[in-house]
Design an enzyme around this catalytic site. Structure first.
Site: not given
Ligand code: GDP
Ligand code: MN
Length: 385
Positions: A100, A188
């Site tokens: 992530y 993101e």
């Protein structure tokens, strides 16, 4: 303004972040054609919700025939209330590890913060609850920007793959560039994938732009309406009306965000369920008021409307005119009550005299009137059945 995955990936690609080759399809035939040139592909629903994978919005296909079938299944699908009209068809990534990476705005430190985790592929919100220590946070000084040494240190702390280290570092610097260059509030990559052969690639992209800075990015702003999933919210955005859809059946219109939120509270306290938030802003003229009523009524659930106008620069007579205009052009079959106070209140009341919209003495009374009339109509409709 949230961007679809494919738009986010275009921004990443332009910042030298590797993303899988592919493009967007609106029909199964288009999907098959794109897949034809790519080999095995992932067919991904382009809707602004998370967890598409689990909800059935992502399918892997090894041939272009399979891609056609996958696209036929996904297009038109309802994903968490949104209808899929586009799929991204892109080359399958041979994922060995999922990380992530995200940059967001930390409002308490007034800085951007880089967040890394080796627990990628799943919702970072869940990781934050179950394994907060698995998220490595790095505060970014706006004067210096994100520094290479910070990125390396964060990657070490987050246990990022050593073989792909250089690739990953370049990707994170690219992500930061997208964040700054587009005035984003969130950028993101989840999953940030490391492949079996040790290279790194952005398998997903989520970019949320700051609406207040959209004027600096006219090319991105052009996609604003398309970025809104709810059809009424999209219509409202096109009309320049700040509107948020809620779940109830009592429409709400007010001038000023605080006043609208307070109206929502009063409706709730009286036992009603608000259908929306709609702020006509300060100084709204009659046509804005008419468009506001039209927008609220697009919601088929709405059975009554409470209007709360406290005139400062907003004029009571303009609001009254808008209401009367709406009555002429729209089918106002639901009860509407208005609380009207402040600038040109008397003129407004005079205009409304004899119409169906006699202003209530206060907001509580206006709310009670609408809820009472809604109840009477429901009883009458129930009696007829
Ligand atoms: P989201 O669930 O809406 O965030 O969609 P993502 O794009 O993040 O995809 C969800 C999951 O699907 C990923 O974590 C991967 O496990 C899987 N996935 C997506 N694209 C690919 C791909 O090209 N190859 C493989 N093997 N898995 C993929
Ligand atoms: Mn994802």
């Amino acid at each position: 303004m949230k961007l679809q995955e494919y738009m986010g990936k275009e921004l990443l690609r332009a910042a030298d972040v590797p993303v899988p080759p592919g493009s967007v399809a609106e029909t199964p035939d288009e999907a098959a054609e794109i897949a034809g040139g790519l080999g095995p592909v992932a067919v991904k629903a382009q809707v602004l919700v998370g967890g598409r994978g689990k909800a059935g919005g992502i399918k892997l296909a090894d041939t272009s025939e399979q891609a056609r079938t996958a696209a036929a299944q996904i297009l038109g699908m309802d994903l968490k209330g949104l209808t899929v009209t586009k799929v991204l068809v892109e080359q399958q990534v041979d994922i060995a590890a999922e990380y992530y990476a995200g940059i967001t705005l930390d409002r308490s430190s007034h800085r951007f913060v880089l967040m890394l985790s080796s627990m990628g592929g799943i919702d970072i919100e869940d990781v934050a609850v179950s394994n907060p220590e698995a998220i490595v946070k790095t505060s970014i000084d706006p004067a210096y920007g994100l520094q290479a040494f910070q990125v390396r240190r964060a990657m070490f702390d987050a246990n990022f793959d050593r073989v792909a280290f250089k690739d990953l570092q370049r990707i994170l610097m690219g992500l930061y560039r997208v964040m700054v260059d587009t005035d984003a509030m969130l950028a993101e990559i989840n999953p940030l994938a490391v492949t079996a052969n040790g290279s790194a690639i952005a398998a997903d992209a989520k970019v949320d732009l700051d609406d207040a800075a959209l004027y600096r990015h006219p090319d991105l702003a052009a996609g604003k309406a398309e970025s809104i999933g709810d059809p009424i919210e999209r219509h409202a955005s096109e009309q320049g009306v700040p509107y948020v859809k809620l779940d109830g059946n009592v429409g709400v219109i007010g001038n000023g965000a605080g006043l609208v939120m307070m109206t929502i509270d009063v409706i709730k306290q009286a036992g009603g369920e608000p259908a929306n938030f709609l702020d006509i802003g300060g100084g709204a003229r009659a046509d804005v008021v008419r468009r506001a009523i039209e927008t609220v009524l697009m919601d088929r659930q709405v059975e009554g409307i409470v209007m709360n106008i406290f005139g400062g620069i907003t004029r009571g007579d303009e609001v009254a005119k808008g209401l009367l205009e709406a009555a002429q052009t729209l089918d106002l079959s639901v009860p509407i009550a208005i609380r009207l106070a402040g600038t040109r209140e008397a003129e407004g009341r005079q205009l409304l005299e004899g119409s169906a919209f006699t202003p209530a003495p206060d907001l509580v009374a206006a709310t009670a009137t609408v809820l009472q009339q809604m109840k009477e109509r429901q009883t009458a409709a129930g009696g007829r059945r």
